[in-house]
Motif scaffolding. Structure first.
Motif, PDB file in Angstrom:
ATOM      1  N   GLN A 111       0.174  -1.205  -0.334  1.00 53.09           N
ATOM      2  CA  GLN A 111      -0.075   0.008  -0.327  1.00 53.09           C
ATOM      3  C   GLN A 111       0.289   1.187  -0.107  1.00 53.09           C
ATOM      4  O   GLN A 111       2.114   1.502   0.294  1.00 53.09           O
ATOM      5  N   PHE A 112       0.271   2.815  -0.828  1.00 53.08           N
ATOM      6  CA  PHE A 112       1.132   3.374  -0.745  1.00 53.08           C
ATOM      7  C   PHE A 112       0.201   4.739  -0.621  1.00 53.08           C
ATOM      8  O   PHE A 112      -0.204   4.554  -1.067  1.00 53.08           O
ATOM      9  N   LYS A 113       0.961   5.388   0.075  1.00 50.29           N
ATOM     10  CA  LYS A 113       0.544   6.933   0.500  1.00 50.29           C
ATOM     11  C   LYS A 113       1.444   7.743   0.251  1.00 50.29           C
ATOM     12  O   LYS A 113       2.446   7.529   0.525  1.00 50.29           O
ATOM     13  N   GLY A 389      -7.766  10.839   0.311  1.00 49.94           N
ATOM     14  CA  GLY A 389      -6.293  10.023   0.890  1.00 49.94           C
ATOM     15  C   GLY A 389      -6.131   8.464   0.444  1.00 49.94           C
ATOM     16  O   GLY A 389      -5.216   8.495   1.158  1.00 49.94           O
ATOM     17  N   VAL A 390      -7.203   7.864   1.796  1.00 49.47           N
ATOM     18  CA  VAL A 390      -7.744   6.434   1.457  1.00 49.47           C
ATOM     19  C   VAL A 390      -8.159   5.583   0.832  1.00 49.47           C
ATOM     20  O   VAL A 390      -8.811   5.861  -0.278  1.00 49.47           O
ATOM     21  N   GLU A 391      -8.421   4.657  -0.070  1.00 51.11           N
ATOM     22  CA  GLU A 391      -7.754   3.760  -0.847  1.00 51.11           C
ATOM     23  C   GLU A 391      -8.829   3.010  -0.314  1.00 51.11           C
ATOM     24  O   GLU A 391      -9.495   2.864   0.358  1.00 51.11           O
ATOM     25  N   LEU A 392     -10.189   2.946  -1.495  1.00 48.76           N
ATOM     26  CA  LEU A 392     -11.938   2.672  -1.266  1.00 48.76           C
ATOM     27  C   LEU A 392     -11.788   0.344  -1.630  1.00 48.76           C
ATOM     28  O   LEU A 392     -10.673   0.756  -3.631  1.00 48.76           O
ATOM     29  N   TYR A 424     -13.031  12.808  -3.613  1.00 51.51           N
ATOM     30  CA  TYR A 424     -12.998  11.235  -4.202  1.00 51.51           C
ATOM     31  C   TYR A 424     -12.065  11.468  -5.147  1.00 51.51           C
ATOM     32  O   TYR A 424     -12.253  12.741  -5.990  1.00 51.51           O
ATOM     33  N   LYS A 425     -10.614  10.534  -5.788  1.00 53.28           N
ATOM     34  CA  LYS A 425     -10.202  10.774  -6.524  1.00 53.28           C
ATOM     35  C   LYS A 425      -9.884   9.180  -6.597  1.00 53.28           C
ATOM     36  O   LYS A 425      -9.874   8.162  -6.437  1.00 53.28           O
ATOM     37  N   VAL A 426      -9.816   9.025  -8.435  1.00 57.94           N
ATOM     38  CA  VAL A 426      -9.994   8.144  -9.057  1.00 57.94           C
ATOM     39  C   VAL A 426      -8.100   8.141  -9.730  1.00 57.94           C
ATOM     40  O   VAL A 426      -7.963   8.811 -10.112  1.00 57.94           O
TER      41      VAL A 426
END
Length: 1146
Positions: A111-113, A389-392, A424-426
């Motif tokens: 996982q990448f943040k 910024g948190v993956e769904l 939200y970001k894709v």
């Protein structure tokens, strides 16, 4: 003590010392293991200054640290990057080993943040690996890229087995021997402790050895054992993610395995192939026997020839070609020849997936269904959805659903709540898109309220209201008690309208009626007044009377009605006999009985009804009643109130990086009620979804909108609000883009200065942003002054400008500012003042290389000579030809500050000559001479004559042409023609002499000859024709034998130049040379190691006038040996030999 005993005692002492050392080592290792991972070791007091951590260099503020982690646990790697050195967000890549890039496809464990601190200007990146396994051990690398800046650093992750409690407590070994209960009693069993430590050390070594053996799967070792080329080791390490390549080769060297040579394959497939999606790939192998049957398999399935899979046989080579590779072709491939197999693996690399249509901002209510849709460039592409910024993921909850429809990817949120408000970001591997989602509570708007009613007995009472939501239900109440439907009472709901109808009104129906929508804390109330009719005795003669009190002022006699509502002015009147009723609107009689506004007449009651009130209905209404006894009148004022008009002159006055200032004018018509405030909305250009900017009314006419994305076009609009409701939206603003001023220009330098001008140069700013650059502003001021004077009236687009009109001798400071729609940037100022004074520079002509020789042009062509020079102040330039001034009618000269141009539109022969260029500054000068020659075609040769004829030959001679075209005669072209046909045929071309012998003439024919002269421009336009002819006679042909004895040239072969020993490098073609003489011509035989070399394509044999050459194409070590050349004829033979050594390539 005897010597043997001393030696034995010394050996025992050495053993004890070795045991103590091993014990100390074991204790140190155990102490290191017991220290927690988060604990920090304090440096020793006597540590040298070199042990202190070094200051960060490059882009990294905090580099990743080396990590030791247990199997099965999570590990987090954090690095921080200096954002002040980069104009935009950098790109980070994580690698394992040298080649293996970690990304979205690496698996869920990775996982990448990332985050950004605006105040400190620091980017923080994090790599999290979940449930670490032994295969994650090794070296890692982190790369940071931002435009023209790059930096990288390495770190190591070491994985150890889970810790156990066995042997963890060292004090357990220090138990006293004996049966004594007291701790003081007994002796310490040191020997037992040492034995236990020795066993532990041996077990740890065995365990480590076992871990090393289990580090690589057995199939990898089988591949490594069959490798024949060194380059294949790196391919296998890259394919299976092996980072310790050196350790793998060391272990492989220890394993002695005999590599079995394949009987079917001479060259196998590579362990792995890689190809981009949509491209084609070729897999090539070689067989030892071309007749062997071959089969290709993909994941165990037989491959049949088709347009997709092409099978080729070229000699011993077998080629499998896969056209237009897709992800389905990413598989394991196998070639079966007899009982032998050859395997490989194909990796299909996807191209970057681009976002073609991004996300749109949305504004919804609680409980609504939300769909965020994005369109990408590839079908079936992988995307990542993120919320703040948190993956769904699918594990996040049942609330989020992910849908794919071709190139479209949709994030579905069922029953949105306020917690879903976020950005939200894709993300794809080729881009990203962002959008804001705002979820707010539902609000119900009352479009039409309930009006008070006054009705008589047996009449019908209708209460009607309108709300904004068609689905809303509600209940009716009378004096707080719910109203139930009955024969007289009807309750209906149609769309947004709710009605309560009471037939045959009775006195008990009088009261307060209320409508309450279900689920909303609002209520609509109205009062029902019952009008009683009293029967009294009235005299027969009674003057008319209007039962309406209008004695008050205008404001008291004014009725206010909301536009669109129904208005009924019911005025009772009495009189005997019954009076005549007349209605006046603005002093004009109104008699309409039907239509939107009409009059309804009843006994002793006249009503003026307006079905849907409009602004034009405002005014003064008068009712008059007249009978023979008298008359009466009453005046009412009607005021129609409505929602206001839209605001006017809506515009954007200024923008920033993520904000914009919106300004507007109040509406011209306020709807009859004061404006209470405004509502603002915005949207992205091209989108249909508007997002509210405020939920409470905003009273000012200037608003600053924030939290916008830089570089995206937006539009905004405004609503006006009064007590009645919300106006229609205003016109949209012109599309605008949130942008920020650029950074200051860079590398500002002074290029040139004169008495009144200064020329500056600079480079564009490092950070330009989405607004671009409209131009640059140049300013200057005197040294010691703060008054800056503009140097240009209009913005300069290029990165250079000459400031004119400067005071001579003054010291001036210069600065340059970049300007765009967001404003001015910070200025770039020169460090030192500039003195405005001309700098004298000696003149110098920089003559181009092609003009240092004679410059040749053809007649009619243009002559354009550009000759640069230097010198300050501007020098005086003078041209001369052969010492005389130039004729301006024929030759044009243009001179600038840096060069001079000599131009002749159409060159003629008289333009040839020697041109002199003089550049002069005061008493300094520089000269250059240029020779120009203008050439054209020559004239025809003169005096062409046939001088002699013998046999089948004729001698032709001529004289050079009178005009050589101002160029050297390069040769002549001679043609002949039979007198009968006069068809001309070329005999010689480029003949340099003024004579030639024409052979092979036909007996009995008579010939004419003509000659063309040739120079650099070509052949002459007309030829010189012979004045006489050459006749070839038929008779008189006699053979006269020679009077001398012919010489005998016969001789045996003789080696003139022997072969020489040579040493060549393998792979580079070579040749062996020798020379032979002999008559008759000898037969040449080449041999290698006494064996004749026959038709072999590797060898090429040549014989050129006795010089013999043997060419060897790309020799290999097998081509070395003794080469010999034998020449044989009838008179004998000759032999020469040499040794050829083939040396391997380095």
């Amino acid at each position: 003590m005897p010597e043997p005993q001393k030696a034995a005692a010394k050996k025992e002492e050495k053993k004890k010392e070795e045991k103590k050392k091993e014990e100390k080592k074991v204790e140190k290792k155990s102490e290191k293991k017991e220290v927690p991972q988060d604990a920090k070791e304090e440096p020793p007091a006597d540590a040298a200054p070199e042990d202190k951590p070094a200051e960060p260099e490059g882009l990294f503020i905090e580099k990743p640290q080396h990590v030791l982690v247990e199997t099965g646990k999570d590990v987090s790697i954090v690095t921080k990057v200096d954002g002040s050195q980069m104009p935009a967000k950098p790109t980070i890549k994580w690698f394992k080993g040298k080649w293996l890039e970690l990304g979205i496809k690496s698996g869920i464990r990775f996982q990448f943040k990332d985050s950004y601190d605006k105040e400190a200007k620091v980017y923080t990146f994090e790599l999290r690996i979940g449930k670490v396994v032994v295969g994650d051990r090794g070296d890692y690398r982190c790369e940071i890229t931002s435009k023209d800046k790059f930096d990288s650093c390495s770190f190591n992750i070491d994985v150890e087995a889970p810790r156990t409690d066995e042997g963890g407590n060292v004090l357990q070994a220090f138990k006293r021997s004996g049966d004594a209960k007291n701790n003081v009693a007994g002796e310490l069993d040191f020997s037992g402790l040492l034995k236990k430590r020795e066993v532990q050390v041996v077990e740890e070594k065995k365990k480590k050895k076992k871990d090393d053996e289990d580090e690589f799967p057995p199939e990898i070792w089988e591949l490594l054992k069959g490798v024949t080329k060194k380059s294949e080791y790196e391919r296998i390490a890259f394919q299976y993610g092996i980072t310790d390549l050196r350790g793998m080769l060391k272990r492989l060297k220890k394993v002695k395995v005999e590599v079995k040579k394949s009987e079917a394959f001479t060259k196998k497939l590579d362990p792995a192939y890689q190809v981009d999606k949509g491209h084609k790939i070729k897999m090539v192998l070689e067989l030892s026997n071309p007749d062997l049957p071959i089969k290709w398999f993909k994941n165990g399935q037989l491959i049949k020839p088709s347009s997709k899979y092409v099978l080729e046989n070229v000699g011993l080579k077998r080629i499998l070609t896969i056209n237009k590779c897709t992800l389905a072709d990413d598989a394991a491939y196998e070639c079966l020849v007899g009982e032998e197999k050859c395997c490989t693996e194909l990796f299909v690399k996807e191209p970057p997936v681009l976002i073609e249509k991004g996300l749109d901002d949305q504004q919804v209510f609680v409980g609504d269904r939300v769909e965020l849709e994005v369109e990408v460039s590839e079908e079936g592409a992988q995307v990542m959805w993120m919320k703040d910024g948190v993956e769904l993921t699918r594990d996040t909850g049942l609330k989020y659903r992910f849908k794919k429809d071709g190139k479209k990817h949709i994030l579905i949120i069922n029953e949105a709540s306020k917690e879903d408000t976020a950005r939200y970001k894709v993300m794809t591997n080729g881009g990203e898109s962002k959008a804001d989602l705002v979820v707010e509570d539902k609000k119900l708007e009352v479009l039409q309220g309930i009006a008070d009613l006054t009705v008589k007995a047996t009449e019908q009472a209708v209460f009607k209201c309108e709300v904004s939501d068609e689905k809303v239900t509600g209940k009716w109440y009378k004096n707080g008690v719910e109203v139930r439907p009955s024969k007289r009472i009807q309750i209906s709901h149609s769309g947004r309208f709710h009605k309560l109808v009471i037939d045959d009104v009775r006195p008990e129906d009088e009261g307060d009626y209320t409508f309450i929508p279900d689920g909303y804390a609002i209520s609509l109330s109205a009062k029902l007044n019952f009008l009683e009719i009293k029967v009294e005795y009235v005299p027969k003669q009674e003057p008319p009377r209007i039962h309406l009190d209008t004695s008050g002022k205008t404001a008291e006699n004014t009725l206010i009605v909301v536009a669109g509502n129904k208005l009924r002015l019911a005025v009772p009147s009495t009189g005997e006999p019954a009076p005549t009723v007349t209605w006046l609107k603005s002093d004009q009689e109104f008699t309409e009985k039907e239509g939107r506004a009409h009059i309804e007449e009843q006994k002793e009651l006249s009503s003026f009804v307006i079905e849907s009130a409009e602004r034009s209905d405002e005014g003064k209404y008068t009712i008059k009643v007249v009978n023979p006894v008298g008359e009466d009148s009453a005046t009412l004022h009607i005021k129609v109130v409505d929602v206001p008009d839209p605001p006017e002159a809506v515009r954007i006055t200024s923008v920033g990086e993520d904000w914009a200032v919106l300004v507007w004018e109040p509406p011209k018509y306020d709807g009859g009620q004061p404006i209470t405030g405004y509502l603002m909305e915005r949207k992205k250009k091209g989108s249909m979804r508007w997002m509210k900017l405020n939920f409470e009314v905003y009273t000012d006419t200037t608003y600053e909108s924030t939290k916008m994305i830089e570089g995206v076009l937006y539009e905004m609009r405004v609503f006006a609000v009064n007590a009645i409701g919300v106006s229609q939206p205003s016109h949209n603003t012109k599309p605008f883009m949130p942008i920020a001023p650029t950074s200051e220009p860079t590398h500002l330098t002074l290029e040139d200065v004169t008495d009144t001008t200064a020329t500056l140069k600079w480079r564009p700013p490092d950070r330009i942003g989405a607004g671009g650059i409209d131009g640059y502003l140049i300013e200057y001021c005197r040294e010691g002054s703060d008054e800056w004077i503009p140097g240009n009236t209009e913005l300069v687009e290029r990165c250079g400008f000459m400031v004119k009109g400067l005071p001579t001798g003054e010291k001036l400071m210069f600065r340059v500012t970049s300007v765009n729609i967001a404003g001015h940037s910070q200025p770039a100022t020169m460090a030192q003042p500039v003195t405005i004074r001309e700098i004298v520079q000696q003149p110098k002509i920089r003559l181009p290389r092609q003009l240092r020789q004679t410059y040749i042009k053809k007649v009619g062509e243009q002559v354009n000579l550009v000759i640069p020079f230097q010198g300050k102040p501007r020098p005086k330039v003078t041209w001369k030809k052969d010492g005389q001034p130039l004729d301006p009618k024929e030759i044009s000269v243009r001179t600038s500050d840096l060069d001079t141009i000599l131009f002749i539109r159409s060159a003629a022969r008289h333009h040839s000559g020697q041109y002199e260029l003089l550049v002069q500054i005061e008493n300094m000068e520089d000269k250059a001479t240029i020779k120009i020659r203008i050439v054209e075609k020559p004239g025809p040769p003169q005096a062409v004559m046939v001088k002699e004829v013998w046999g089948f030959n004729a001698l032709v001679e001529w004289e050079p042409p009178k005009d050589d075209g101002n160029s050297e005669i390069m040769g002549y072209a001679i043609q002949k023609a039979d007198k009968k046909t006069m068809e001309w045929f070329t005999v010689y071309e480029h003949n340099r002499l003024t004579r030639c012998t024409v052979s092979d003439l036909i007996m009995g024919n008579e010939y004419y000859f003509r000659v063309y002269s040739e120079n650099i421009c070509g052949l002459s336009d007309s030829p010189g024709v012979s004045k006489n002819t050459a006749f070839i006679h038929k008779t008189g042909i006699m053979y006269k034998p020679m009077d001398y004895k012919e010489h005998d040239f016969s001789m045996a072969p003789q080696i003139l130049t022997p072969l020489v020993d040579r040493t060549v490098v393998a792979g580079y073609s070579t040749a062996l040379n020798c020379a032979v003489r002999g008559h008759p011509k000898p037969k040449v035989i080449w041999m290698k190691n006494k064996m004749e070399i026959r038709e072999d394509p590797k060898f090429l044999m040549k014989n050129n006038q006795g010089v013999l050459t043997l060419h060897i194409r790309k020799p290999s070590p097998f081509d070395g040996g003794t080469y010999s050349c034998r020449a044989v004829n009838n008179l004998g033979e000759a032999l020469t030999e040499c040794k050829l050594e083939i040396r391997g390539a380095c």
